[in-house]
Design a protein around this motif. Sequence first.
Motif, PDB file in Angstrom:
ATOM      1  N   ASP A   6      -8.157  -1.442   9.129  1.00 51.06           N
ATOM      2  CA  ASP A   6      -8.751  -2.744   9.350  1.00 51.06           C
ATOM      3  C   ASP A   6      -7.736  -3.929   9.013  1.00 51.06           C
ATOM      4  O   ASP A   6      -7.897  -4.913   9.875  1.00 51.06           O
ATOM      5  CB  ASP A   6     -10.169  -2.637   8.230  1.00 51.06           C
ATOM      6  CG  ASP A   6     -11.092  -1.569   8.982  1.00 51.06           C
ATOM      7  OD1 ASP A   6     -11.141  -1.073  10.138  1.00 51.06           O
ATOM      8  OD2 ASP A   6     -12.089  -1.334   8.345  1.00 51.06           O
ATOM      9  N   THR A   7      -6.976  -3.447   8.004  1.00 50.26           N
ATOM     10  CA  THR A   7      -6.055  -4.721   7.725  1.00 50.26           C
ATOM     11  C   THR A   7      -5.021  -4.794   8.888  1.00 50.26           C
ATOM     12  O   THR A   7      -4.777  -6.229   9.252  1.00 50.26           O
ATOM     13  CB  THR A   7      -5.058  -4.497   6.695  1.00 50.26           C
ATOM     14  OG1 THR A   7      -5.854  -4.081   5.538  1.00 50.26           O
ATOM     15  CG2 THR A   7      -4.188  -5.525   6.198  1.00 50.26           C
ATOM     16  N   VAL A   8      -4.707  -4.080   9.641  1.00 49.86           N
ATOM     17  CA  VAL A   8      -3.630  -4.007  10.640  1.00 49.86           C
ATOM     18  C   VAL A   8      -4.457  -4.832  11.932  1.00 49.86           C
ATOM     19  O   VAL A   8      -3.998  -5.527  12.540  1.00 49.86           O
ATOM     20  CB  VAL A   8      -3.104  -2.795  11.143  1.00 49.86           C
ATOM     21  CG1 VAL A   8      -2.309  -2.839  12.359  1.00 49.86           C
ATOM     22  CG2 VAL A   8      -2.091  -2.208  10.048  1.00 49.86           C
ATOM     23  N   LEU A   9      -5.761  -4.352  12.183  1.00 50.96           N
ATOM     24  CA  LEU A   9      -6.413  -4.616  13.334  1.00 50.96           C
ATOM     25  C   LEU A   9      -6.782  -6.249  12.978  1.00 50.96           C
ATOM     26  O   LEU A   9      -6.616  -6.909  14.108  1.00 50.96           O
ATOM     27  CB  LEU A   9      -7.602  -4.120  13.674  1.00 50.96           C
ATOM     28  CG  LEU A   9      -7.845  -2.708  14.008  1.00 50.96           C
ATOM     29  CD1 LEU A   9      -9.058  -2.008  13.842  1.00 50.96           C
ATOM     30  CD2 LEU A   9      -7.303  -2.618  15.521  1.00 50.96           C
ATOM     31  N   HIS A  10      -7.030  -6.560  11.898  1.00 52.32           N
ATOM     32  CA  HIS A  10      -7.288  -8.285  11.518  1.00 52.32           C
ATOM     33  C   HIS A  10      -6.110  -8.975  11.901  1.00 52.32           C
ATOM     34  O   HIS A  10      -6.268  -9.870  12.309  1.00 52.32           O
ATOM     35  CB  HIS A  10      -7.818  -8.307  10.151  1.00 52.32           C
ATOM     36  CG  HIS A  10      -8.377  -9.689   9.716  1.00 52.32           C
ATOM     37  ND1 HIS A  10      -9.400 -10.223  10.352  1.00 52.32           N
ATOM     38  CD2 HIS A  10      -7.617 -10.423   8.985  1.00 52.32           C
ATOM     39  CE1 HIS A  10      -9.229 -11.606  10.060  1.00 52.32           C
ATOM     40  NE2 HIS A  10      -8.323 -11.731   8.929  1.00 52.32           N
ATOM     41  N   ALA A  11      -5.014  -8.365  11.532  1.00 51.57           N
ATOM     42  CA  ALA A  11      -3.660  -9.118  11.515  1.00 51.57           C
ATOM     43  C   ALA A  11      -3.495  -9.239  13.005  1.00 51.57           C
ATOM     44  O   ALA A  11      -2.861 -10.508  13.651  1.00 51.57           O
ATOM     45  CB  ALA A  11      -2.369  -8.367  10.752  1.00 51.57           C
ATOM     46  N   LEU A  12      -3.735  -8.145  13.812  1.00 49.44           N
ATOM     47  CA  LEU A  12      -3.559  -8.328  15.175  1.00 49.44           C
ATOM     48  C   LEU A  12      -4.334  -9.487  15.947  1.00 49.44           C
ATOM     49  O   LEU A  12      -4.016 -10.354  16.791  1.00 49.44           O
ATOM     50  CB  LEU A  12      -3.569  -7.008  15.905  1.00 49.44           C
ATOM     51  CG  LEU A  12      -2.636  -5.811  15.520  1.00 49.44           C
ATOM     52  CD1 LEU A  12      -3.191  -4.619  16.242  1.00 49.44           C
ATOM     53  CD2 LEU A  12      -1.237  -6.264  15.844  1.00 49.44           C
ATOM     54  N   TYR A  13      -5.679  -9.330  15.703  1.00 49.45           N
ATOM     55  CA  TYR A  13      -6.486 -10.401  15.865  1.00 49.45           C
ATOM     56  C   TYR A  13      -6.039 -11.869  15.745  1.00 49.45           C
ATOM     57  O   TYR A  13      -5.969 -12.664  16.633  1.00 49.45           O
ATOM     58  CB  TYR A  13      -7.820 -10.006  15.311  1.00 49.45           C
ATOM     59  CG  TYR A  13      -9.156 -11.257  15.575  1.00 49.45           C
ATOM     60  CD1 TYR A  13      -9.524 -11.366  16.924  1.00 49.45           C
ATOM     61  CD2 TYR A  13      -9.201 -12.227  14.578  1.00 49.45           C
ATOM     62  CE1 TYR A  13     -10.466 -12.300  17.217  1.00 49.45           C
ATOM     63  CE2 TYR A  13     -10.093 -13.443  14.944  1.00 49.45           C
ATOM     64  CZ  TYR A  13     -10.683 -13.070  16.224  1.00 49.45           C
ATOM     65  OH  TYR A  13     -11.696 -14.275  16.509  1.00 49.45           O
ATOM     66  N   LYS A  14      -5.438 -11.957  14.443  1.00 50.91           N
ATOM     67  CA  LYS A  14      -4.960 -13.484  14.238  1.00 50.91           C
ATOM     68  C   LYS A  14      -3.693 -13.615  14.950  1.00 50.91           C
ATOM     69  O   LYS A  14      -3.376 -14.830  15.260  1.00 50.91           O
ATOM     70  CB  LYS A  14      -4.768 -13.595  12.651  1.00 50.91           C
ATOM     71  CG  LYS A  14      -6.381 -13.609  11.793  1.00 50.91           C
ATOM     72  CD  LYS A  14      -6.029 -13.564  10.265  1.00 50.91           C
ATOM     73  CE  LYS A  14      -5.071 -14.689  10.077  1.00 50.91           C
ATOM     74  NZ  LYS A  14      -5.134 -14.742   8.522  1.00 50.91           N
ATOM     75  N   ALA A  67       1.637  -6.503  12.582  1.00 47.00           N
ATOM     76  CA  ALA A  67       1.282  -5.294  12.231  1.00 47.00           C
ATOM     77  C   ALA A  67       2.337  -4.862  11.073  1.00 47.00           C
ATOM     78  O   ALA A  67       1.700  -4.254  10.138  1.00 47.00           O
ATOM     79  CB  ALA A  67       1.703  -4.090  13.293  1.00 47.00           C
ATOM     80  N   LYS A  68       3.458  -4.989  11.203  1.00 49.92           N
ATOM     81  CA  LYS A  68       4.432  -4.862   9.998  1.00 49.92           C
ATOM     82  C   LYS A  68       4.280  -5.567   8.710  1.00 49.92           C
ATOM     83  O   LYS A  68       4.165  -5.052   7.668  1.00 49.92           O
ATOM     84  CB  LYS A  68       5.817  -4.851  10.478  1.00 49.92           C
ATOM     85  CG  LYS A  68       6.439  -3.800  11.432  1.00 49.92           C
ATOM     86  CD  LYS A  68       7.804  -4.188  11.708  1.00 49.92           C
ATOM     87  CE  LYS A  68       8.416  -2.928  12.463  1.00 49.92           C
ATOM     88  NZ  LYS A  68       9.596  -3.021  12.766  1.00 49.92           N
ATOM     89  N   ALA A  69       3.595  -7.040   9.101  1.00 50.05           N
ATOM     90  CA  ALA A  69       3.351  -7.565   7.871  1.00 50.05           C
ATOM     91  C   ALA A  69       1.938  -7.048   7.281  1.00 50.05           C
ATOM     92  O   ALA A  69       1.793  -7.288   6.035  1.00 50.05           O
ATOM     93  CB  ALA A  69       2.973  -9.111   8.469  1.00 50.05           C
ATOM     94  N   ALA A  70       1.080  -6.227   7.794  1.00 48.56           N
ATOM     95  CA  ALA A  70      -0.025  -5.681   7.520  1.00 48.56           C
ATOM     96  C   ALA A  70       0.357  -4.258   6.973  1.00 48.56           C
ATOM     97  O   ALA A  70      -0.976  -3.749   6.462  1.00 48.56           O
ATOM     98  CB  ALA A  70      -1.050  -5.891   8.568  1.00 48.56           C
ATOM     99  N   GLY A  71       1.409  -3.819   6.770  1.00 53.86           N
ATOM    100  CA  GLY A  71       1.682  -2.372   6.330  1.00 53.86           C
ATOM    101  C   GLY A  71       2.162  -1.383   7.427  1.00 53.86           C
ATOM    102  O   GLY A  71       2.579  -0.212   7.209  1.00 53.86           O
TER     103      GLY A  71
END
Length: 110
Positions: free
Chosen positions: A70-78, A24-28
């Motif tokens: 959406d960026t954070v959700l995608h990062a969490l998915y990955k 999450a932090k890597a995504a902002g």
Amino acid sequence: MEHTHEMIVCIVNNGFSEAVMDAAKAAGARGGTVINARGTADKEAEKFFNISIQPEKEMVLILVKSEIRDTVLHALYKGAGLGTPAQGIAFAAPVDAVVGLSPEKAEEVS
């Protein structure tokens, strides 16, 4: 009414909240809150999703600006999704009002 913030909830196997926050932090995202929880899925769900369900869970609550949801959700998915050892799921809900947040970047005073 346009929402400026979203609450992302990510539920993972016990011990994986750090992986959630790293992604999450890597995504902002700026931070989150971890709550200990217990899952109640049954054996049918394990067979359907072809996963082993651990009863002890961690719920990570992350407040983000709507534009990075959406960026954070995608990062969490990955980083912590069902295909990882965390076996996480995540969802977002709009937040009507927010108080107590500090500015994202404090301005330097000379």
